[in-house]
Write a protein that holds these residues in place. Sequence first.
Motif, PDB file in Angstrom:
ATOM      1  N   PHE A 867     -33.083  63.936  35.105  1.00 62.28           N
ATOM      2  CA  PHE A 867     -33.297  65.253  35.692  1.00 62.28           C
ATOM      3  C   PHE A 867     -33.682  66.201  34.552  1.00 62.28           C
ATOM      4  N   ALA A 868     -34.926  66.668  34.579  1.00 58.83           N
ATOM      5  CA  ALA A 868     -35.446  67.562  33.534  1.00 58.83           C
ATOM      6  C   ALA A 868     -35.342  69.005  34.018  1.00 58.83           C
ATOM      7  N   ILE A 869     -34.669  69.846  33.238  1.00 59.70           N
ATOM      8  CA  ILE A 869     -34.383  71.209  33.678  1.00 59.70           C
ATOM      9  C   ILE A 869     -34.664  72.184  32.540  1.00 59.70           C
ATOM     10  N   PRO A 870     -35.584  73.132  32.725  1.00 58.56           N
ATOM     11  CA  PRO A 870     -35.753  74.190  31.708  1.00 58.56           C
ATOM     12  C   PRO A 870     -34.590  75.164  31.772  1.00 58.56           C
ATOM     13  N   LEU A 871     -34.138  75.623  30.621  1.00 61.76           N
ATOM     14  CA  LEU A 871     -32.985  76.517  30.559  1.00 61.76           C
ATOM     15  C   LEU A 871     -33.371  77.941  30.159  1.00 61.76           C
ATOM     16  N   LEU A 872     -34.102  78.078  29.058  1.00 64.12           N
ATOM     17  CA  LEU A 872     -34.426  79.403  28.538  1.00 64.12           C
ATOM     18  C   LEU A 872     -35.837  79.408  27.963  1.00 64.12           C
ATOM     19  N   TYR A 873     -36.438  80.588  27.953  1.00 62.08           N
ATOM     20  CA  TYR A 873     -37.708  80.818  27.266  1.00 62.08           C
ATOM     21  C   TYR A 873     -37.479  81.957  26.270  1.00 62.08           C
ATOM     22  N   PRO A 874     -36.834  81.686  25.138  1.00 63.52           N
ATOM     23  CA  PRO A 874     -36.337  82.778  24.293  1.00 63.52           C
ATOM     24  C   PRO A 874     -37.398  83.495  23.457  1.00 63.52           C
ATOM     25  N   ASP A 875     -38.461  82.783  23.030  1.00 67.24           N
ATOM     26  CA  ASP A 875     -39.470  83.376  22.139  1.00 67.24           C
ATOM     27  C   ASP A 875     -38.787  84.035  20.940  1.00 67.24           C
ATOM     28  N   ILE A 876     -37.947  83.271  20.260  1.00 69.41           N
ATOM     29  CA  ILE A 876     -37.158  83.769  19.144  1.00 69.41           C
ATOM     30  C   ILE A 876     -37.639  83.115  17.850  1.00 69.41           C
ATOM     31  N   SER A 877     -37.746  83.942  16.803  1.00 74.13           N
ATOM     32  CA  SER A 877     -38.110  83.437  15.478  1.00 74.13           C
ATOM     33  C   SER A 877     -36.890  83.406  14.580  1.00 74.13           C
ATOM     34  N   ILE A 878     -36.753  82.340  13.840  1.00 66.37           N
ATOM     35  CA  ILE A 878     -35.739  82.235  12.792  1.00 66.37           C
ATOM     36  C   ILE A 878     -36.481  82.375  11.474  1.00 66.37           C
TER      37      ILE A 878
END
Length: 951
Positions: A867-878
């Motif tokens: 079961f493939a589930i997307p959780l977040l689309y953060p667009d965050i840079s480290i």
Amino acid sequence: MEINNRAIVNHYLIIKLLFLFGLLVVVTDAHSQFYNTGQDRGSIKWKQIDTEKFRLVYPQFAEQKAQNFANKLLWASQNVGKGLDTTTTKVDVIMHMESSTSNAMVIWAPKRMEVHALSPQNTYAEEWFEQLALHEYRHVVQIDKLNEGFTKIISIVFGEMGTSVVLGAYLPLWYLEGDAVAIETSLSNTGRGREANFNMPLRAQITEKGKYSYDKATMGSYHNFVPDHYILGYHLVTLGKINYGKDIWKNTESFIARNPYYIVPFSHSIKKHSSLRKRAFYNASMDTLNNMWQRQTSDFVLDTVLCNHSKLFTSYTHSQYLNDTVMFSHKTGINEIGSFVLISNEDNVQNQKRILLPGYSSFDNITLQDSTLFWTETRYHNRWEHLKYSVLMKYNFRNNKREQLSRNTRLYSPTYNSKSKTVACLQQSVSGDYSLVLLSSESGELIKEISMPSFIKNIYIDDSGENIYYYILRDKGFELIEYNVASEKQNEILPPSLNNRNKILKFDNCIYFTDDINGVSNIYKKSLASNQISRITDVAFGVGNINKWKNKLVFDNYTSSGWQATTINMDNIQLFDNLVFEHKLYESYIIDSNTNIQKNKPADSLFTSNKYSKIGHLFKLHSWGPIAVNIDNTKVNPGLSFISQNLLSTLELNMGYEYKLDELTNKIYANVDYKAWPVVVSLRTSYQGRREYVPLEDQHYYGYESYTWNETSLGIFLYRGFRFNKNAYNYYVQPSIGISYLDQNSNSHTPDIIKDDLNEILSMSYSIYTSAMRRTAIRDLQPRIGQSLKATYAHTPIIGADLGDILAMESTTYLPFITRHSGMKTYIGLQYKNKEQFSYSNIIEMPRGLVGVISNNSESFIIKQTFAIPLLYPDISISSLAYIKRVKTYLFADYLFGDDLYSSIGADIRFDVHFLRTIAPVDIGLRTSFVTDYSNNEQQVVYQFLLSISI
């Protein structure tokens, strides 16, 4: 205080170089190839025009187009590189004339330029091959500019792949494409830099949503629509020259080429010229654009009838009324594949109904009249990738019937007239000639064909069916023509113009069209009685397709959330001043007034052309180096490799010597793939030493001793792929057959105890693979609907050791899950072996987390549920280390039945990441598996690191 980067050992730099070389290995060698775009039809006879700067290879039936293109390339080779002050080396150029794709590319491993003959319908006023000569040759110049200093040494050691590593590591796509767009614009009277609709997505985003972070703007997002690197890059490179001097990019490339060992040479060089790091340079440029574009906004009031009510970028284009209450539209977005929808508004509530999922298409025009819809779709040849067609499609709303009206055609920009039952289209032949064709809307049969002297676009039939309108490309731009079908006479409606004119509509003795003379694409009206031209819209960003319904003008209006359908009443049209707003950013790239391909045209020379021998050009050695790559598992070892791929991409060769670190033995290998025939021939051969470590038998000593032997292997595999596409689905069938020979021989270090275990094996294998997969949206983790089946059989029928035989059946099914972009994947495998020892390795998959276990079941059955589930689309840079675009999880449960019984239950947590601002996305994560061995009543928790790279 400035740190001297040359005097320190920087771990960041080491990590980056290791990552990039690893990326090069993974991306470029899945099957002994670097970048293979496919093959042309095998029976084509090829010719060549060979000059000092380029060799142009083309089908013999395209002589006229090739001569024209050669003159444009010669002009480009003399002028395009002036701004970078470099001398280009010779480049191979290949023309794909049988494709229905508008595209071109420059590839550096192996080094070549590939161009496709079809000009797009939304093109600007310049001949297609002239556009390609300017833009693509600039890429040749850019990459040649890198081949100096330290990078020159790298290219000597590694060949073309060495330059490619530096290119991929340090030159961002926005620079490469933006610089090429600036050149195509500054060296002509046209180019995308002059088009209002080119900067429209970025202009709308900045003025309505604000600027994105540098990482998001350059590497994309699953959360927001991000304008592409062509648009972003053009504005960054031109503003760079305007604000920081004409030599900024020339010096930047030179600095990178001479100092690739710097941590971030691109950013370092920008700072030297602008006192700003890369991100600060980007932010300052976006602020400049915002101030410039805010002065160009509009307060024009529109009657929007169809818009995006979701938070995600969604567009409605080609919107037309089916009746007074229902509107048709082509709906696209980042969260779904393109679909045809009907929209009705009841009690101010918008109701949508999907009527069908169309196939691949550029959707240059979708025409609707009398409840009948026409458009064109791309069809692929089942074997040759560069042989494509564009067919006419029809949908009848009365009976909900979809039909394909043509086969093996190259038709574009259809327009339908219900009165004459006629569809008019542009047709392009494989030799590059254009014609206007009239087809029966009932059967698709040809009614009439009118040869055209040059490219035409945006065809339109008026309500009477007697007149056809289109733009035809002249030396001074696109001219709007009226063609009378009965008299075959042509009449000029609008004189040639270099403005970006598109779309045509006739209503009440007036011609409506779009023009971007005022810096924004708006609708204009020309009265055929008075010849007066007036602007009738004042939109903020741009107008797309235009249609009419009764007394309403219906058109696509762009916003930062997508295209929306808008109407204006033709009885109450407002007129606007024809003000001209043009931000001439491209002028920063102009070298002198004489360097302009349209003002000072290329010579009309006749080049000597000769036969291009397929056999004589079978090999093209392009890369080499002190590394060896295993094509099966992408392991890298010391050694010496030579890599060849010819210009037609019909022969790939990877050969060399490898020192295997895991066994401390030598290996000589050669791998060949021949793809010039309908059946692909793949050859794998090697001679190597093998080593096995076994524990010492003496109980008083701890350690291992090693045994060695020699091994010769030869494998020949034949396969043929049949691919088809229809509607929203791709279909594929591939039968294959292979024969493998393995001969194990003792050497002076081989003990007698294992000599009896050495074998000679001749194995035959057969398989057939089939799949049917629905296209995926940008956000989908897997196909929402799909099915693949594979059957494999192998045996040892002739000589050598008897491995018995093995039969495997595999099935993979994709279905939707709970949330929109999640999915359920079911894998079922069934396998039969008739021998338990010295038998074939397993073909079916094993449970996840089961490491180092080989199942010797005579009969095995496995079922794997994911079961493939997307959780977040953060667009965050480290910092600059990583940019995280998506977080996802895969929940799974696997069960293996047979003599051995195992289960595995667990989860993956995975991230879609760009490391070190490289363009290739990385899928990285951790797998946790709870594994149970029921036969031995054992349980364990297994952790696995996951990594894959795609490009």
